[in-house]
Design a protein around this motif. Structure first.
Motif, PDB file in Angstrom:
ATOM      1  N   THR A 287       0.857  -1.181   0.000  1.00 56.62           N
ATOM      2  CA  THR A 287       0.000   0.000   0.000  1.00 56.62           C
ATOM      3  C   THR A 287       0.891   1.228   0.000  1.00 56.62           C
ATOM      4  OG1 THR A 287      -0.066   0.002   2.424  1.00 56.62           O
ATOM      5  CG2 THR A 287      -1.832  -1.146   1.283  1.00 56.62           C
ATOM      6  N   GLY A 288       0.616   2.146  -0.894  1.00 55.97           N
ATOM      7  CA  GLY A 288       1.420   3.354  -0.965  1.00 55.97           C
ATOM      8  C   GLY A 288       2.831   3.058  -1.435  1.00 55.97           C
ATOM      9  N   GLU A 629      -1.664 -11.261   3.761  1.00 59.74           N
ATOM     10  CA  GLU A 629      -2.702 -11.513   4.751  1.00 59.74           C
ATOM     11  C   GLU A 629      -3.501 -10.251   5.069  1.00 59.74           C
ATOM     12  OE1 GLU A 629      -0.488 -14.959   7.377  1.00 59.74           O
ATOM     13  OE2 GLU A 629       0.250 -12.906   7.458  1.00 59.74           O
ATOM     14  N   THR A 630      -2.815  -9.198   5.474  1.00 57.41           N
ATOM     15  CA  THR A 630      -3.524  -7.982   5.872  1.00 57.41           C
ATOM     16  C   THR A 630      -4.231  -7.307   4.694  1.00 57.41           C
ATOM     17  OG1 THR A 630      -1.999  -7.664   7.722  1.00 57.41           O
ATOM     18  CG2 THR A 630      -3.271  -5.752   7.004  1.00 57.41           C
ATOM     19  N   PRO A 631      -3.599  -7.147   3.528  1.00 62.75           N
ATOM     20  CA  PRO A 631      -4.326  -6.553   2.402  1.00 62.75           C
ATOM     21  C   PRO A 631      -5.556  -7.349   1.977  1.00 62.75           C
ATOM     22  CG  PRO A 631      -1.965  -6.405   2.012  1.00 62.75           C
ATOM     23  CD  PRO A 631      -2.151  -7.266   3.223  1.00 62.75           C
ATOM     24  N   ILE A 632      -5.457  -8.674   1.938  1.00 60.42           N
ATOM     25  CA  ILE A 632      -6.622  -9.485   1.574  1.00 60.42           C
ATOM     26  C   ILE A 632      -7.738  -9.288   2.595  1.00 60.42           C
ATOM     27  CG2 ILE A 632      -7.486 -11.851   1.378  1.00 60.42           C
ATOM     28  CD1 ILE A 632      -5.996 -11.019  -1.090  1.00 60.42           C
ATOM     29  N   LYS A 633      -7.365  -9.197   3.861  1.00 62.25           N
ATOM     30  CA  LYS A 633      -8.371  -8.965   4.899  1.00 62.25           C
ATOM     31  C   LYS A 633      -9.092  -7.642   4.663  1.00 62.25           C
ATOM     32  CE  LYS A 633      -8.834  -8.451   9.919  1.00 62.25           C
ATOM     33  NZ  LYS A 633      -8.172  -8.613  11.232  1.00 62.25           N
ATOM     34  N   LYS A 634      -8.349  -6.600   4.323  1.00 62.95           N
ATOM     35  CA  LYS A 634      -8.964  -5.298   4.075  1.00 62.95           C
ATOM     36  C   LYS A 634      -9.896  -5.355   2.866  1.00 62.95           C
ATOM     37  CE  LYS A 634      -5.177  -2.538   6.029  1.00 62.95           C
ATOM     38  NZ  LYS A 634      -4.095  -1.556   5.717  1.00 62.95           N
ATOM     39  N   ILE A 635      -9.485  -6.088   1.841  1.00 65.05           N
ATOM     40  CA  ILE A 635     -10.313  -6.202   0.640  1.00 65.05           C
ATOM     41  C   ILE A 635     -11.602  -6.950   0.949  1.00 65.05           C
ATOM     42  CG2 ILE A 635     -10.431  -7.281  -1.643  1.00 65.05           C
ATOM     43  CD1 ILE A 635      -7.386  -6.663  -1.865  1.00 65.05           C
ATOM     44  N   LEU A 636     -11.494  -8.026   1.715  1.00 61.67           N
ATOM     45  CA  LEU A 636     -12.689  -8.794   2.061  1.00 61.67           C
ATOM     46  C   LEU A 636     -13.609  -8.014   2.993  1.00 61.67           C
ATOM     47  CD1 LEU A 636     -11.253 -12.391   2.527  1.00 61.67           C
ATOM     48  CD2 LEU A 636     -12.179 -11.299   0.473  1.00 61.67           C
ATOM     49  N   GLY A 638     -14.268  -4.956   2.473  1.00 53.24           N
ATOM     50  CA  GLY A 638     -14.970  -3.986   1.650  1.00 53.24           C
ATOM     51  C   GLY A 638     -14.117  -2.988   0.897  1.00 53.24           C
ATOM     52  N   ALA A 639     -12.814  -2.950   1.153  1.00 56.12           N
ATOM     53  CA  ALA A 639     -11.953  -2.002   0.440  1.00 56.12           C
ATOM     54  C   ALA A 639     -11.766  -2.443  -1.010  1.00 56.12           C
ATOM     55  CB  ALA A 639     -10.601  -1.901   1.133  1.00 56.12           C
ATOM     56  N   LYS A 640     -11.592  -1.484  -1.888  1.00 55.99           N
ATOM     57  CA  LYS A 640     -11.340  -1.801  -3.285  1.00 55.99           C
ATOM     58  C   LYS A 640      -9.896  -2.254  -3.451  1.00 55.99           C
ATOM     59  CE  LYS A 640     -14.769   1.436  -5.142  1.00 55.99           C
ATOM     60  NZ  LYS A 640     -14.995   2.612  -6.028  1.00 55.99           N
ATOM     61  N   PRO A 641      -9.674  -3.324  -4.234  1.00 53.46           N
ATOM     62  CA  PRO A 641      -8.309  -3.849  -4.377  1.00 53.46           C
ATOM     63  C   PRO A 641      -7.288  -2.804  -4.810  1.00 53.46           C
ATOM     64  CG  PRO A 641      -9.889  -5.410  -5.259  1.00 53.46           C
ATOM     65  CD  PRO A 641     -10.665  -4.174  -4.918  1.00 53.46           C
ATOM     66  N   ASP A 642      -7.657  -1.936  -5.765  1.00 54.89           N
ATOM     67  CA  ASP A 642      -6.674  -0.968  -6.257  1.00 54.89           C
ATOM     68  C   ASP A 642      -6.370   0.129  -5.244  1.00 54.89           C
ATOM     69  OD1 ASP A 642      -9.059   0.392  -6.387  1.00 54.89           O
ATOM     70  OD2 ASP A 642      -8.923   0.897  -8.515  1.00 54.89           O
ATOM     71  N   GLN A 643      -7.166   0.193  -4.169  1.00 58.74           N
ATOM     72  CA  GLN A 643      -6.872   1.143  -3.104  1.00 58.74           C
ATOM     73  C   GLN A 643      -6.037   0.521  -1.991  1.00 58.74           C
ATOM     74  OE1 GLN A 643     -10.803   2.386  -1.892  1.00 58.74           O
ATOM     75  NE2 GLN A 643     -10.935   3.978  -3.484  1.00 58.74           N
ATOM     76  N   VAL A 644      -5.890  -0.784  -2.043  1.00 63.48           N
ATOM     77  CA  VAL A 644      -5.171  -1.510  -0.995  1.00 63.48           C
ATOM     78  C   VAL A 644      -3.810  -2.004  -1.478  1.00 63.48           C
ATOM     79  CG1 VAL A 644      -5.247  -3.533   0.521  1.00 63.48           C
ATOM     80  CG2 VAL A 644      -7.308  -2.180   0.139  1.00 63.48           C
ATOM     81  N   ILE A 660     -12.659 -12.636  -3.278  1.00 58.20           N
ATOM     82  CA  ILE A 660     -13.873 -11.836  -3.108  1.00 58.20           C
ATOM     83  C   ILE A 660     -15.113 -12.681  -3.387  1.00 58.20           C
ATOM     84  CG2 ILE A 660     -15.134  -9.825  -3.952  1.00 58.20           C
ATOM     85  CD1 ILE A 660     -12.405  -8.567  -4.624  1.00 58.20           C
ATOM     86  N   ARG A 661     -15.058 -13.470  -4.455  1.00 57.01           N
ATOM     87  CA  ARG A 661     -16.203 -14.319  -4.799  1.00 57.01           C
ATOM     88  C   ARG A 661     -16.463 -15.356  -3.713  1.00 57.01           C
ATOM     89  NH1 ARG A 661     -13.745 -14.469  -9.957  1.00 57.01           N
ATOM     90  NH2 ARG A 661     -13.035 -16.593  -9.511  1.00 57.01           N
ATOM     91  N   ALA A 662     -15.393 -15.995  -3.235  1.00 58.27           N
ATOM     92  CA  ALA A 662     -15.564 -17.039  -2.225  1.00 58.27           C
ATOM     93  C   ALA A 662     -16.115 -16.469  -0.926  1.00 58.27           C
ATOM     94  CB  ALA A 662     -14.238 -17.745  -1.967  1.00 58.27           C
ATOM     95  N   ALA A 663     -15.585 -15.322  -0.508  1.00 57.38           N
ATOM     96  CA  ALA A 663     -16.033 -14.718   0.748  1.00 57.38           C
ATOM     97  C   ALA A 663     -17.474 -14.248   0.659  1.00 57.38           C
ATOM     98  CB  ALA A 663     -15.123 -13.554   1.118  1.00 57.38           C
ATOM     99  N   SER A 664     -17.898 -13.805  -0.521  1.00 57.31           N
ATOM    100  CA  SER A 664     -19.265 -13.282  -0.664  1.00 57.31           C
ATOM    101  C   SER A 664     -20.311 -14.364  -0.432  1.00 57.31           C
ATOM    102  CB  SER A 664     -19.446 -12.675  -2.060  1.00 57.31           C
ATOM    103  OG  SER A 664     -19.385 -13.688  -3.059  1.00 57.31           O
ATOM    104  N   LYS A 665     -19.933 -15.620  -0.595  1.00 59.11           N
ATOM    105  CA  LYS A 665     -20.880 -16.712  -0.410  1.00 59.11           C
ATOM    106  C   LYS A 665     -21.209 -16.942   1.058  1.00 59.11           C
ATOM    107  CE  LYS A 665     -19.224 -19.053  -4.582  1.00 59.11           C
ATOM    108  NZ  LYS A 665     -18.569 -20.259  -5.115  1.00 59.11           N
TER     109      LYS A 665
END
Length: 667
Positions: A287-288, A629-636, A638-644, A660-665
């Motif tokens: 990030t950044g 680990e931490t970026p995927i957690k932030k994305i799941l 609700g954060a947008k991937p390109d912002q993370v 994202i698809r798997a977690a949404s289930k």
């Protein structure tokens, strides 16, 4: 100040507390090691120690005496000055404030035999290359003169876009000899990742390749190099290294540039202050912009002499091979083996081509005495039931260094079954931050199953609880209570050291918090549970990710895995999610899910059983191999991937959509 709300559950840790896999060196065997010789030398000066822990205690209690003894023992060229450490306050401790030295001089000072090999280059792009110490000094002399002709002066920055080849070592040493600062990215980094790193430094010259061979595939980086050049307006000259079929257009040719230098140009070394910038390493940068971590001539010189000469027992005439690229701190550590007269074996391309045995094959063929690799590679070998000690002549191998992640206990069993019994397994933990280790084995300490043998000399490392009190036998935050010379002198462009303080000192003022969960035993061995910023908070009880990975990735069905936990704002148990990259030939059916949950329940605890088990095509990692680990957690969450995450800063960016698809289930 960051608040810590809990620690990983230690239930599974006790089960990993292991027996002695290899006893400590003793008698004549210890006397022949670098550490044994150092201890004997201390005794002639009235300092006698009965055990390693006695020696370590002295090294962290009397910092001034310990670090100045290393300068004297290793006969560091230059002047140590009149003061060692006027103030121990962190951050900002100033080491050897009146000293003058140069790292490159420490590497290139006269050895007893200039015909001894210094670098053995192995490549999938060209034929093998060998440089003696005499050759290395001559090439550095010519490169230094060439850089001077291109306007490089003390304080300038020289950047590389280079694979792990002898020329990268030459360029770094020539840069250091001038008092300029080195930074390098490997050519597998995308243009965005390279620019994010190197543009911060405003380099004067760029040394680059335009492609390489990865296994049997030719990789063209011409377009990436063009983008990088356009984004570095401060670069006045580009030096191209012709590499295989790849040529760099509109650039000085490396070979011709060095050949054109006068035979009379002297090999000199600019005396610089102890804290003068030597090289810049970079954080993952998910990030950044990545943090540009600045290390010093003096700090690295003393730290790496200690690392190789005492902990890794690297000796003159040894051969050292570490599986690394130029983008990982391990590369810098490997180069420093030259300071004690060892030969380094550098290689680029696909390290596992044509097969998983290739690194062991190279170790045998080149007579490597110290082989450094990752737990991931060793576990892959174990999963394939490989027996390298039977397949190859590893009689020269004396030390196996392991770092980069947690080495599971079962890996110790396998290694001591398939390697020569006298090999010393040194599992270490440190990082880019200090370009070395806080925790390490040493010849004077046994190898304990599933544990890191002890604190490194000069490293006042321990575990703290939430209140900042030292703890043993339970999980705590890994902290360092006293300064070390190789702690960063700064982050580049970090005015006021705000980012520096936030990175290490925002939890325990004046105490370095590294960001790992660790358990310290009564005998001062260590077990790492994983990164504290990726800890899983399961109903108020914290679980370390390393436990999951050690278990799940040992299963034949699993190639890789990633686990995250999404907290429940209402205080409930939240969602514990296990994402699995299956091994070829396996599918994620109900039987596989139940089997994974069952083995986790049995081997760890019911608390560890994930709510979701899902197959994913890949586990995204930073370009230095750390799981996201931490970026995927932030994305799941609700954060947008390109912002993370930056697409160019990680592997397998496109796989994120599967998470994202798997977690949404489960929602």
């Amino acid at each position: 100040m960051t608040t810590i709300t809990g620690r990983p559950e230690p239930a599974a840790i006790a089960a990993n507390a292991g027996a002695v896999m290899r006893p400590a060196f003793a008698g004549q065997e210890l006397a022949e090691t670098g550490l044994g010789k150092y201890v004997a030398w201390l005794a002639t000066r009235g300092r006698r120690f009965d055990s390693y822990l006695d020696l370590w205690a002295w090294s962290v209690e009397d910092l001034e005496d310990f670090w100045s003894s290393l300068w004297e023992y290793f006969d560091v060229p230059g002047s140590p000055g009149t003061c060692v450490l006027p103030d121990r306050e962190m951050p900002g401790a100033s080491w050897f404030p009146t000293a003058r030295l140069n790292y490159a001089e420490c590497v290139l000072r006269a050895v007893d035999d200039p015909d001894r090999p210094a670098i053995l280059g192995r490549s999938q792009t060209r034929e093998p290359v060998e440089l003696t110490f005499g050759d290395l000094a001559e090439q550095v002399r010519r490169a230094r003169a060439a850089f001077q002709a291109l306007g490089v002066r003390k304080g300038d920055r020289v950047a590389g876009y280079l694979p792990n080849v002898p020329e990268a070592v030459v360029a770094m040493l020539a840069t250091a000899s001038l008092g300029a600062t080195w930074a390098c990215c490997p050519p597998e980094f995308g243009a965005r990742s390279v620019v994010d790193r190197l543009a911060q430094l405003e380099p004067k010259i760029l040394i680059a390749v335009s492609g390489y061979t990865y296994g049997s595939k030719a990789v063209d980086r011409t377009s990436e190099l063009q983008t990088i050049r356009a984004a570095l307006p401060t670069v006045t000259d580009v030096v191209g290294l012709s590499y295989g079929i790849h040529e760099v257009a509109d650039a000085h040719d490396w070979t011709a540039l060095l050949a054109a230098q006068s035979a009379d140009a002297p090999l000199e070394f600019e005396p610089v202050s102890f804290d003068h910038p030597l090289w810049t390493l970079f954080s993952s940068g998910t990030t950044g912009l990545p943090k540009a971590v600045v290390h010093s001539h003096g700090g690295i010189t003393l730290e790496h002499l200690k690392l190789h000469g005492l902990h890794l027992d690297t000796r003159a005439g040894d051969r050292v091979m570490l599986m690394t690229t130029t983008g990982w701190t391990v590369w810098n550590c490997m180069v420093s083996a030259l300071m004690v007269g060892a030969t380094i074996v550098v290689s680029d391309g696909n390290p596992l081509h044509p097969d998983l045995e290739e690194p062991w094959r190279t170790v045998a063929e080149t007579g490597v005495t110290m082989f450094g690799t990752s737990p991931g590679y060793l576990m892959a070998c174990r999963k394939e039931a490989m027996r390298p000690g039977d397949r190859f002549d590893l009689s020269a191998l004396r030390t196996l260094g392991v770092t980069g992640a947690v080495l599971p206990p079962e890996a110790y069993d396998w290694l001591y079954d398939v390697l020569p019994a006298d090999v010393y397994l040194n599992s270490m933990s440190g990082g880019t931050d200090i370009c070395s280790n806080f925790i390490s084995g040493s010849p004077w300490v046994p190898v304990y199953r599933g544990e890191l043998s002890g604190p490194a000399l000069g490293s006042d490392v321990t575990a703290f609880d939430d209140d900042g009190l030292e703890v043993t036998g339970v999980v705590g935050e890994l902290v360092v209570r006293s300064p070390m010379p190789s702690m960063p002198v700064a982050f580049w462009n970090d005015n006021g050291m705000e980012r520096y303080r936030a990175a290490y000192f925002d939890t325990y003022p004046g105490i370095w918090r590294h960001g790992d969960w660790v358990t310290v035993s009564e005998r001062r061995s260590f077990v790492i549970q994983g990164r504290s910023d990726a800890t899983l908070n399961r109903g108020g009880v914290r679980l370390g990710t390393a436990e999951f990975y050690n278990l799940v990735e040992s299963l034949p069905e699993v190639q890789d895995s990633l686990v995250v936990h999404l907290e429940d704002a209402a205080g409930g148990p939240g969602e514990l999610m296990l994402f699995v990259q299956l091994a070829p030939g396996h599918e994620m059916g109900a039987d596989t899910v139940n089997a994974l949950r069952g083995v986790i329940r049995k081997e760890l605890s019911p608390r560890h059983v994930p709510d979701l088990v899902a197959a994913v095509p890949a586990v995204p990692r930073t370009l230095t191999g750390k799981k996201l680990e931490t970026p995927i957690k932030k994305i799941l969450a609700g954060a947008k991937p390109d912002q993370v995450v930056s697409r160019g800063s990680i592997t397998d960016y496109d796989a994120i959509e599967a998470y994202i698809r798997a977690a949404s289930k489960t929602v």
